[in-house]
Design a protein around this motif. Structure first.
Motif, short mmCIF file in Angstrom:
data_model
loop_
_atom_site.label_atom_id
_atom_site.label_comp_id
_atom_site.label_asym_id
_atom_site.label_seq_id
_atom_site.Cartn_x
_atom_site.Cartn_y
_atom_site.Cartn_z
N PRO A 1 -5.28 10.28 2.66
CA PRO A 1 -6.52 9.51 2.82
C PRO A 1 -6.30 8.12 3.41
N MET A 2 -5.13 7.51 3.12
CA MET A 2 -4.88 6.14 3.59
C MET A 2 -4.35 6.10 5.03
N VAL A 3 -4.13 7.25 5.64
CA VAL A 3 -3.76 7.31 7.06
C VAL A 3 -5.02 7.62 7.85
N ASP A 4 -5.49 6.66 8.62
CA ASP A 4 -6.72 6.81 9.39
C ASP A 4 -6.38 7.20 10.83
N VAL A 5 -6.31 8.48 11.05
CA VAL A 5 -5.90 9.00 12.36
C VAL A 5 -6.86 8.55 13.45
N GLU A 6 -8.15 8.61 13.18
CA GLU A 6 -9.14 8.25 14.20
C GLU A 6 -9.08 6.78 14.56
N ALA A 7 -8.84 5.91 13.57
CA ALA A 7 -8.72 4.47 13.85
C ALA A 7 -7.53 4.20 14.75
N ILE A 8 -6.43 4.91 14.51
CA ILE A 8 -5.23 4.73 15.34
C ILE A 8 -5.49 5.26 16.74
N LYS A 9 -6.08 6.44 16.83
CA LYS A 9 -6.36 7.02 18.15
C LYS A 9 -7.24 6.11 18.99
N ALA A 10 -8.19 5.46 18.35
CA ALA A 10 -9.13 4.60 19.08
C ALA A 10 -8.42 3.42 19.75
N LYS A 11 -7.25 3.05 19.24
CA LYS A 11 -6.52 1.90 19.78
C LYS A 11 -5.61 2.25 20.96
N ASN A 12 -5.32 3.54 21.12
CA ASN A 12 -4.42 3.96 22.21
C ASN A 12 -3.13 3.14 22.24
N HIS B 1 -2.88 0.13 9.40
CA HIS B 1 -3.10 -1.29 9.06
C HIS B 1 -3.34 -2.12 10.31
N LEU B 2 -2.50 -1.90 11.33
CA LEU B 2 -2.62 -2.65 12.58
C LEU B 2 -3.96 -2.38 13.25
N ALA B 3 -4.38 -1.12 13.25
CA ALA B 3 -5.66 -0.75 13.88
C ALA B 3 -6.83 -1.37 13.15
N LYS B 4 -6.81 -1.33 11.83
CA LYS B 4 -7.94 -1.84 11.05
C LYS B 4 -8.02 -3.36 11.07
N GLU B 5 -6.88 -4.03 11.15
CA GLU B 5 -6.87 -5.50 11.19
C GLU B 5 -7.28 -6.03 12.57
N ASN B 6 -7.17 -5.15 13.57
CA ASN B 6 -7.53 -5.54 14.94
C ASN B 6 -6.76 -6.79 15.40
N LYS B 7 -5.47 -6.80 15.10
CA LYS B 7 -4.60 -7.90 15.48
C LYS B 7 -3.41 -7.36 16.25
N THR B 8 -2.70 -8.25 16.93
CA THR B 8 -1.41 -7.87 17.50
C THR B 8 -0.39 -7.87 16.37
N VAL B 9 0.77 -7.28 16.64
CA VAL B 9 1.82 -7.24 15.62
C VAL B 9 2.27 -8.66 15.25
N SER B 10 2.40 -9.53 16.25
CA SER B 10 2.83 -10.91 15.97
C SER B 10 1.78 -11.66 15.15
N GLU B 11 0.50 -11.41 15.41
CA GLU B 11 -0.56 -12.05 14.62
C GLU B 11 -0.53 -11.55 13.17
N LEU B 12 -0.26 -10.28 13.00
CA LEU B 12 -0.16 -9.72 11.66
C LEU B 12 1.00 -10.37 10.90
N ARG B 13 2.13 -10.48 11.57
CA ARG B 13 3.32 -11.08 10.94
C ARG B 13 3.09 -12.53 10.57
N ALA B 14 2.35 -13.25 11.40
CA ALA B 14 2.11 -14.68 11.14
C ALA B 14 1.29 -14.90 9.87
N GLY B 15 0.60 -13.87 9.42
CA GLY B 15 -0.23 -14.01 8.22
C GLY B 15 0.54 -13.85 6.92
N TYR B 16 1.83 -13.55 6.99
CA TYR B 16 2.62 -13.34 5.78
C TYR B 16 3.49 -14.55 5.49
#
Length: 460
Positions: free
Chosen positions: A171-182, A358-373
């Motif tokens: 359930p926590m793997v959102d295949v459609e959200a990932i697909k939408a990001k290409n 997580h990356l798809a749902k946050e709608n951020k780049t990987v570096s932006e995601l990392r900067a939040g930690y």
């Protein structure tokens, strides 16, 4: 001597002398010990074991030796062939088997191989069980089957499909959200089995895969441990191909390192942190890592009103504590994700799927995601002592020296200061104390290590 016998298995370099290296006789002896131990502890006649191997050069030879030995004991073998550590772990309960053996030396160089031992749950056997297997190996008290009772042998080629489908069904793997990001994903699989399994998963997730070192030849093009100093090629590829994320796995695909869109390391410790951030956002509960893993996981857990606990170093210890605390997520800071909704083992494939969600749902780049930690830096040092020095006494003195701080003696001595920590662990084979530190800058982490070394010397 390059043969290491431990409670979790046997590991060594191929060739050389018996009992000094991982020779055919050592493989047969240890496979015999594990098979005999299972026969002694199971109240059933027909036993079945699952085996699988990474792509290292010696894999086929070691697999043949293990298979023949188990059959010689009267044990049935289901051979997955080229596989991953988490895939073998998944397939043991999937096929109602009695245990498994993974033939891999994980991140060790190509001259190494190993036998890693699984129970009927597809989890590593306990320390107590491992000690019993080692004792059997020393005694060589084996009783092989007569000709009419030899074990059967079969192969399976659907294990990756089963593993991946179980991930897609979470359930926590959102295949459609990932697909939408290409997503455009660069992959370094160090010419082992991750080069087969990860692209299969990414294809199901609708990602474009740019492959680097994905031919499972076992000829590792660089040191297979997924650390920054070994990953220059994929960091350059990220920038050249303008990929969204880089994925790096070790030869048996239980460790996951990530690279951002700028070709910079996400941080080995932060794979678990990011996945925990996603999961704990949706479900309160405990997060577990070992005592030498980053404090960042504790910080993220607390930000979601969740608890954090630390175990002794070692996957078996992490899993034991995860079960005790009914943890939502756990793992080790070396990029090992353990997601109990799938299975209790480090698994890069589920790590990739959860991170991309997580990356798809946050709608951020990987570096932006990392900067939040929270940003932490780790240091690793060691102090070599003379054989006559009592290492345990030194650690006890250190515990007393810092008794007014937050001190754990679960595994060596860990001292949690307000802004940093140090973890002291003794080697089981040498008069050495390993010193792990973490702080808000590399300089501070290294200085803390030096200060602790000076303190230890003052106590000798």
């Amino acid at each position: 001597m390059s043969l290491i016998k431990s409670i979790s298995g046997i590991r060594g370099t191929i060739g050389g002398k018996v009992n000094d290296n991982l020779t055919p006789l050592d493989v047969v002896k240890f496979a015999s010990a594990f098979g005999t131990w299972l026969q002694n502890n199971k109240n059933k006649k027909d036993l079945t074991l699952i085996i699988g191997r990474d792509a290292r050069i010696s894999g086929q030879m070691v697999s043949s030796l293990v298979t023949a030995t188990l059959q010689g004991l009267g044990i049935n073998v289901v051979d997955l062939g080229l596989s991953t550590t988490p895939t073998v772990e998944i397939m043991v309960p999937e096929l109602n088997a009695d245990g498994g053996i993974i033939l891999t030396a994980s991140h060790n160089p190509k001259q190494w191989n190993a036998l890693k031992l699984l129970n009927e749950k597809g989890e590593f056997i306990t320390g107590e069980n491992g000690a019993e297997v080692l004792a059997l190996a020393e005694s060589e008290d084996f009783n092989y089957a007569e000709v009419d009772d030899l074990g059967k042998y079969e192969t399976r080629d659907d294990a990756f499909d089963i593993h991946i489908q179980q991930i897609l069904d979470l359930p926590m793997v959102d295949v459609e959200a990932i697909k939408a990001k290409n997503f455009k994903v660069a992959l370094d699989a160090v010419n082992s089995t991750g080069g087969i399994a990860i692209p299969m998963l990414l294809d199901k997730l609708g990602c474009e895969t740019i492959k680097l070192y994905c031919e499972p030849t076992g000829h590792f093009p660089h040191n297979p441990e997924p650390l920054k100093e070994h990953l220059g090629d994929i960091c350059e590829l990220m920038k050249k191909e303008k990929a969204d994320v880089g994925v790096v796995v070790d030869p048996d695909v239980d460790r996951l390192a990530l690279i951002d869109e700028k070709g910079e390391m996400f941080g080995e410790e932060y794979t678990l942190v990011a996945v925990a951030d996603y999961l704990l956002k949706h479900k309160k509960g405990a997060a577990i890592s070992n005592l030498s893993s980053s404090r960042a996981l504790r910080d993220v857990a607390r930000s979601h009103d969740s608890e954090y606990f630390a175990s002794a170093v070692g996957e078996v210890n992490v899993v034991t504590l995860m079960k005790e605390k009914n943890a939502v997520i756990g793992g080790e800071g070396n990029g090992g994700i353990i997601y109990p909704d799938l299975h209790y083992g480090r698994d890069s494939l589920v790590g990739v799927a959860l991170f991309l969600t997580h990356l798809a749902k946050e709608n951020k780049t990987v570096s932006e995601l990392r900067a939040g930690y929270p940003s932490y830096f780790m240091g690793k040092k060691k102090i070599e002592l003379t054989p006559e020095i009592d290492v345990d006494a030194i650690l006890s003195k250190m515990e007393q020296e810092y008794q007014n701080e937050d001190v754990s003696t679960v595994d060596g001595v860990k001292i949690d200061f307000e802004n940093n920590w140090v973890h002291l662990r003794k080697s089981n084979t040498e008069p050495i104390i390993r010193i792990y530190t973490e702080a808000h800058s590399q300089e501070e982490a290294d200085q803390l290590g030096d200060d602790i070394i000076a303190k230890i010397k003052s106590l000798i």
